[in-house]
Design a protein around this motif. Structure first.
Motif, PDB file in Angstrom:
ATOM      1  N   GLY A  80       0.805  -1.219   0.000  1.00  0.00           N
ATOM      2  CA  GLY A  80       0.000   0.000   0.000  1.00  0.00           C
ATOM      3  C   GLY A  80       0.832   1.260   0.000  1.00  0.00           C
ATOM      4  N   GLU A  81       2.171   1.090  -0.154  1.00  0.00           N
ATOM      5  CA  GLU A  81       3.060   2.260  -0.102  1.00  0.00           C
ATOM      6  C   GLU A  81       3.037   3.059  -1.406  1.00  0.00           C
ATOM      7  N   ARG A  90      -4.376   2.978  -6.623  1.00  0.00           N
ATOM      8  CA  ARG A  90      -3.737   1.705  -6.253  1.00  0.00           C
ATOM      9  C   ARG A  90      -3.281   0.973  -7.508  1.00  0.00           C
ATOM     10  N   SER A  91      -2.040   0.459  -7.483  1.00  0.00           N
ATOM     11  CA  SER A  91      -1.464  -0.176  -8.671  1.00  0.00           C
ATOM     12  C   SER A  91      -1.831  -1.648  -8.783  1.00  0.00           C
TER      13      SER A  91
HETATM   14  P1  CMP Z   1      -0.338   0.466  -3.897  1.00  0.00           P
HETATM   15  O1  CMP Z   1      -0.197   0.771  -5.344  1.00  0.00           O
HETATM   16  O2  CMP Z   1      -0.620   1.551  -2.963  1.00  0.00           O
HETATM   17  O3  CMP Z   1      -1.492  -0.645  -3.742  1.00  0.00           O
HETATM   18  C1  CMP Z   1      -1.242  -1.942  -4.277  1.00  0.00           C
HETATM   19  C2  CMP Z   1       0.011  -2.473  -3.645  1.00  0.00           C
HETATM   20  O4  CMP Z   1       0.459  -3.727  -4.150  1.00  0.00           O
HETATM   21  C3  CMP Z   1       1.194  -1.546  -3.969  1.00  0.00           C
HETATM   22  O5  CMP Z   1       0.982  -0.292  -3.379  1.00  0.00           O
HETATM   23  C4  CMP Z   1       2.331  -2.389  -3.465  1.00  0.00           C
HETATM   24  O6  CMP Z   1       2.392  -2.405  -2.060  1.00  0.00           O
HETATM   25  C5  CMP Z   1       1.865  -3.764  -3.958  1.00  0.00           C
HETATM   26  N1  CMP Z   1       2.492  -4.022  -5.274  1.00  0.00           N
HETATM   27  C6  CMP Z   1       2.201  -3.458  -6.448  1.00  0.00           C
HETATM   28  N2  CMP Z   1       3.017  -3.921  -7.409  1.00  0.00           N
HETATM   29  C7  CMP Z   1       3.853  -4.785  -6.827  1.00  0.00           C
HETATM   30  C8  CMP Z   1       4.929  -5.590  -7.293  1.00  0.00           C
HETATM   31  N3  CMP Z   1       5.310  -5.574  -8.562  1.00  0.00           N
HETATM   32  N4  CMP Z   1       5.568  -6.358  -6.389  1.00  0.00           N
HETATM   33  C9  CMP Z   1       5.189  -6.367  -5.091  1.00  0.00           C
HETATM   34  N5  CMP Z   1       4.180  -5.620  -4.609  1.00  0.00           N
HETATM   35  C10 CMP Z   1       3.524  -4.848  -5.453  1.00  0.00           C
END
Ligand code: CMP
Length: 142
Positions: A80-81, A90-91
């Motif tokens: 979630g960072e 959110r990605s």
């Molecule tokens: P966020 O984009 O806030 O919410 C979705 C979370 O998934 C993202 O932060 C990361 O903590 C995690 N995340 C996204 N892409 C990856 C990745 N390629 N590898 C590991 N963790 C991921």
């Protein structure tokens, strides 16, 4: 409700927090909220606005992007960072694989923590870069 001191014990076990002082850990412990998610619960949904940062203290989660599984995470890891660092949606989607306990920091506390602790910000950046290197496709344009 558990005392903040038990949160400090959890925080101490998080590798990126290992160099923080007891005082700094106590400060973070006062800001976190404990959250428990049952198996199958979507904790973060891809595309949603980012409100919180999560540290896993128990259980496991799956991270997926457009139905492709990226990886799983367990105790001592965080998620979630990205949306909070970039102020973007959110990605990826994060789902509890089993009953999962997390400590949650809200956006403004998370950002204040990084601003107050440049070493921690650099360590977090290293983890984020590793994540993006491992799964760059998950972050490519549509
Ligand atoms: P966020 O984009 O806030 O919410 C979705 C979370 O998934 C993202 O932060 C990361 O903590 C995690 N995340 C996204 N892409 C990856 C990745 N390629 N590898 C590991 N963790 C991921």
């Amino acid at each position: 409700m558990p005392e903040p001191v038990s949160y400090v014990d959890h925080l101490r076990k998080v590798p990126i927090f290992s160099k923080l002082s007891a005082k700094e850990l106590e400060h973070i412990a006062r800001s976190v909220k404990e959250r428990v998610y049952e198996s199958g619960t979507v904790i973060i949904k891809e595309g949603d606005p980012g409100l919180g940062f999560f540290l896993i203290t128990e259980g496991r989660v799956d991270v997926s992007h457009r139905d492709h599984r990226i990886r799983d995470m367990g105790p001592g890891e965080f998620f979630g960072e990205m949306a909070l660092m970039e102020e973007a949606p959110r990605s990826a989607t994060v789902t509890a694989k089993e009953r999962t306990r997390c400590l949650q920091l809200v956006r403004w506390d998370f950002r204040a923590l990084l601003k107050e602790n440049p070493d921690l910000a650099v360590r977090m950046l290293e983890v984020v870069v590793q994540r993006l290197r491992e799964h760059p496709a998950a972050h490519a344009e549509p």
